[in-house]
Enzyme design. Sequence first.
Site, PDB file in Angstrom:
ATOM      1  N   ASP A  59       0.829  -1.198   0.000  1.00 55.07           N
ATOM      2  CA  ASP A  59       0.000   0.000   0.000  1.00 55.07           C
ATOM      3  C   ASP A  59       0.866   1.251   0.000  1.00 55.07           C
ATOM      4  O   ASP A  59       1.774   1.404   0.827  1.00 55.07           O
ATOM      5  CB  ASP A  59      -0.883  -0.031   1.249  1.00 55.07           C
ATOM      6  CG  ASP A  59      -1.965   1.029   1.242  1.00 55.07           C
ATOM      7  OD1 ASP A  59      -1.800   2.062   0.567  1.00 55.07           O
ATOM      8  OD2 ASP A  59      -2.978   0.819   1.936  1.00 55.07           O
ATOM      9  N   TYR A 144     -13.481   9.794  -9.110  1.00 47.79           N
ATOM     10  CA  TYR A 144     -12.157  10.159  -9.614  1.00 47.79           C
ATOM     11  C   TYR A 144     -12.006  11.673  -9.688  1.00 47.79           C
ATOM     12  O   TYR A 144     -11.038  12.241  -9.177  1.00 47.79           O
ATOM     13  CB  TYR A 144     -11.953   9.533 -10.993  1.00 47.79           C
ATOM     14  CG  TYR A 144     -10.603   9.809 -11.609  1.00 47.79           C
ATOM     15  CD1 TYR A 144      -9.465   9.145 -11.145  1.00 47.79           C
ATOM     16  CD2 TYR A 144     -10.454  10.711 -12.656  1.00 47.79           C
ATOM     17  CE1 TYR A 144      -8.223   9.392 -11.705  1.00 47.79           C
ATOM     18  CE2 TYR A 144      -9.220  10.960 -13.230  1.00 47.79           C
ATOM     19  CZ  TYR A 144      -8.104  10.295 -12.754  1.00 47.79           C
ATOM     20  OH  TYR A 144      -6.883  10.543 -13.310  1.00 47.79           O
ATOM     21  N   LYS A 148      -9.492  13.806  -7.210  1.00 47.96           N
ATOM     22  CA  LYS A 148      -8.346  14.452  -7.848  1.00 47.96           C
ATOM     23  C   LYS A 148      -8.339  15.954  -7.561  1.00 47.96           C
ATOM     24  O   LYS A 148      -7.281  16.567  -7.458  1.00 47.96           O
ATOM     25  CB  LYS A 148      -8.333  14.169  -9.350  1.00 47.96           C
ATOM     26  CG  LYS A 148      -7.933  12.736  -9.691  1.00 47.96           C
ATOM     27  CD  LYS A 148      -6.526  12.410  -9.222  1.00 47.96           C
ATOM     28  CE  LYS A 148      -6.056  11.043  -9.658  1.00 47.96           C
ATOM     29  NZ  LYS A 148      -4.663  10.750  -9.236  1.00 47.96           N
TER      30      LYS A 148
END
Length: 253
Positions: A59, A144, A148
């Site tokens: 991760d 997304y 972002k």
Amino acid sequence: MVGALQDAGVVVTGAGGGIGAALARRFAAEGARVVVNDLDAGRAKAVAEEVGGIALAGDASAVVPDALDALGGSVDVYCANAGVAFGGDSLDESAWATSWDVNVMAHVRAAHALLPGWLERGNGRFVSTVSAAGLLTMIGAAPYAVTKHGALAFAEYLSLTYRHRGIKVHAICPQGVRTDMLAATGSAGDLVLKPTAVEPEDVAEALFRGIEEDRFLILPHPEVADYYQARAATPDRWLAGMNHLQQKWEEVR
């Protein structure tokens, strides 16, 4: 950049392919010691062997302590490149949670781990792979686009808060890049991103030009600057144009 990066310790997350692999190759070519991080251990190992780097699978949120050990206690450049892209606009809370964790909180955790050392010595470089979606938006991909925006906001915060203390921050904001992520975007990506898509190596080159010019915003697609200005100057006109694109996509999907 050769002198500045010779023997520098560099970490690139999500570096098993795509933009991350291109960044790892470019930093290694400049003489840096590169930690290649990816969830896929096999892909991380393959890129690390190619560039003479160190593979650290796992991760991205938890890679900093092991990366510090692998690089002898010092990370000079951290590339927060790992990301996920979920399409749709429904309230799929698992998609939103994963997007928030990978696209934003992994950056926050890395900065939290690195900043004390960077501030003590008076230098460090944080590179955030954001996407033009963070400056603009993206149809058909709410988690997304929203996260972002968060990644860009955090990069801006780091820059405005710590630049006078020697911390350099860069936000990479490309549109389409020929990667597995682009291939998974489906008809929305076909309509909006693929026509002007660039290679991952083009993104790495844009970053290095930005580093040399000491620029925060890295735009592998220069036209994104014009779109960003239009969005700020005439938001209703810009939103109407995006809605037109949305309708066009609905006709073909």
